[in-house]
Design a protein around this motif. Sequence first.
Motif, PDB file in Angstrom:
ATOM      1  N   LEU A 142       0.822  -1.209   0.000  1.00  0.00           N
ATOM      2  CA  LEU A 142       0.000   0.000   0.000  1.00  0.00           C
ATOM      3  C   LEU A 142       0.856   1.259   0.000  1.00  0.00           C
ATOM      4  N   VAL A 143       1.834   1.320   0.882  1.00  0.00           N
ATOM      5  CA  VAL A 143       2.670   2.520   0.978  1.00  0.00           C
ATOM      6  C   VAL A 143       3.530   2.681  -0.282  1.00  0.00           C
ATOM      7  N   THR A 144       3.992   1.582  -0.852  1.00  0.00           N
ATOM      8  CA  THR A 144       4.694   1.667  -2.140  1.00  0.00           C
ATOM      9  C   THR A 144       3.747   2.231  -3.193  1.00  0.00           C
ATOM     10  N   GLY A 145       2.536   1.724  -3.231  1.00  0.00           N
ATOM     11  CA  GLY A 145       1.555   2.201  -4.208  1.00  0.00           C
ATOM     12  C   GLY A 145       1.242   3.683  -4.042  1.00  0.00           C
ATOM     13  N   GLN A 146       1.170   4.156  -2.806  1.00  0.00           N
ATOM     14  CA  GLN A 146       0.908   5.576  -2.580  1.00  0.00           C
ATOM     15  C   GLN A 146       2.004   6.445  -3.180  1.00  0.00           C
ATOM     16  N   SER A 147       3.215   5.918  -3.276  1.00  0.00           N
ATOM     17  CA  SER A 147       4.351   6.707  -3.768  1.00  0.00           C
ATOM     18  C   SER A 147       4.468   6.729  -5.285  1.00  0.00           C
ATOM     19  N   VAL A 148       3.739   5.888  -5.981  1.00  0.00           N
ATOM     20  CA  VAL A 148       3.922   5.748  -7.431  1.00  0.00           C
ATOM     21  C   VAL A 148       3.736   7.076  -8.166  1.00  0.00           C
ATOM     22  N   THR A 168      -5.869   4.535   8.898  1.00  0.00           N
ATOM     23  CA  THR A 168      -5.669   5.220   7.625  1.00  0.00           C
ATOM     24  C   THR A 168      -4.192   5.530   7.488  1.00  0.00           C
ATOM     25  N   LEU A 169      -3.617   5.125   6.365  1.00  0.00           N
ATOM     26  CA  LEU A 169      -2.180   5.304   6.153  1.00  0.00           C
ATOM     27  C   LEU A 169      -1.907   6.427   5.160  1.00  0.00           C
ATOM     28  N   TYR A 170      -0.856   7.170   5.443  1.00  0.00           N
ATOM     29  CA  TYR A 170      -0.346   8.259   4.615  1.00  0.00           C
ATOM     30  C   TYR A 170       1.143   8.005   4.423  1.00  0.00           C
ATOM     31  N   SER A 171       1.773   8.733   3.486  1.00  0.00           N
ATOM     32  CA  SER A 171       3.194   8.475   3.269  1.00  0.00           C
ATOM     33  C   SER A 171       3.910   9.664   2.649  1.00  0.00           C
ATOM     34  N   GLN A 172       5.221   9.601   2.766  1.00  0.00           N
ATOM     35  CA  GLN A 172       6.100  10.584   2.138  1.00  0.00           C
ATOM     36  C   GLN A 172       7.390   9.877   1.756  1.00  0.00           C
ATOM     37  N   ARG A 230      13.794   6.982   0.433  1.00  0.00           N
ATOM     38  CA  ARG A 230      13.356   6.438   1.722  1.00  0.00           C
ATOM     39  C   ARG A 230      11.892   6.843   1.858  1.00  0.00           C
ATOM     40  N   THR A 231      11.037   5.850   1.986  1.00  0.00           N
ATOM     41  CA  THR A 231       9.608   6.107   2.122  1.00  0.00           C
ATOM     42  C   THR A 231       9.177   5.783   3.542  1.00  0.00           C
ATOM     43  N   VAL A 232       8.352   6.667   4.084  1.00  0.00           N
ATOM     44  CA  VAL A 232       7.827   6.530   5.443  1.00  0.00           C
ATOM     45  C   VAL A 232       6.313   6.478   5.348  1.00  0.00           C
ATOM     46  N   GLY A 233       5.725   5.444   5.952  1.00  0.00           N
ATOM     47  CA  GLY A 233       4.273   5.338   6.048  1.00  0.00           C
ATOM     48  C   GLY A 233       3.868   5.563   7.486  1.00  0.00           C
ATOM     49  N   PHE A 234       2.774   6.309   7.686  1.00  0.00           N
ATOM     50  CA  PHE A 234       2.325   6.616   9.044  1.00  0.00           C
ATOM     51  C   PHE A 234       0.809   6.598   9.091  1.00  0.00           C
ATOM     52  N   GLU A 254       1.824   7.991  13.853  1.00  0.00           N
ATOM     53  CA  GLU A 254       2.765   6.940  14.240  1.00  0.00           C
ATOM     54  C   GLU A 254       3.356   6.306  12.981  1.00  0.00           C
ATOM     55  N   ILE A 255       4.666   6.215  12.922  1.00  0.00           N
ATOM     56  CA  ILE A 255       5.323   5.592  11.774  1.00  0.00           C
ATOM     57  C   ILE A 255       5.094   4.087  11.848  1.00  0.00           C
ATOM     58  N   VAL A 256       4.516   3.541  10.767  1.00  0.00           N
ATOM     59  CA  VAL A 256       4.199   2.120  10.736  1.00  0.00           C
ATOM     60  C   VAL A 256       5.122   1.336   9.802  1.00  0.00           C
ATOM     61  N   ILE A 257       5.797   2.037   8.891  1.00  0.00           N
ATOM     62  CA  ILE A 257       6.750   1.369   7.996  1.00  0.00           C
ATOM     63  C   ILE A 257       7.749   2.402   7.475  1.00  0.00           C
ATOM     64  N   VAL A 258       8.981   1.965   7.345  1.00  0.00           N
ATOM     65  CA  VAL A 258      10.048   2.751   6.722  1.00  0.00           C
ATOM     66  C   VAL A 258      10.821   1.790   5.827  1.00  0.00           C
TER      67      VAL A 258
END
Length: 172
Positions: free
Chosen positions: A69-75, A102-106, A127-131, A136-140
């Motif tokens: 999901l977080v990879t997809g948000q960055s596409v 609900t996840l967001y990313s940068q 470097r992608t960060v999902g929160f 709260e950071i849930v994935i890096v």
Amino acid sequence: MLSWQGRYFEDFTVGDVYWHPLGRTVTTTDNIWLTLLTQNTAPLHFDAHYAARTEFGKPLVDSTFTLALVTGQSVTDISQHVMANLGWDKVRLPHPVFEGDTLYSQSEVLLARRSTSRPEVGVVTVRTVGFNQRGEIVIVFERTLLVYRRGHGPRFADVRPVWDERSRKALS
């Protein structure tokens, strides 16, 4: 008028940070479908009764869903013009994701250099960060990919509507 078409290699600058525009709420269906599609047999993801007896008290979202999901948000910002993904590195999951989050990313550009073996692309590492909705950071993770240089690679479809008589009548 063209909408956002994504970045080409020349558009990446080390240190740039892109806030990806779309958030996404994770549903129970998302979690169960991915778990079943990947044959993940850990009941922590799909058995609410079992999960209630863990320290989390409820089902955890499958971590590969979070990565996807977080990879997809960055596409839209990172890999709209990708030739190939080369890998994900340093994947960390500091906080769990639960159904209903609900996840967001940068993403931050860590490296951008021309490919030495393929002149039509450049190598980009981010470097992608999902929160989650609480920040709260849930994935890096770090992701390295080959991105087409401007003027190279396939073009998006250039199709326009043809307004024939039948289509015009449908507007009435």
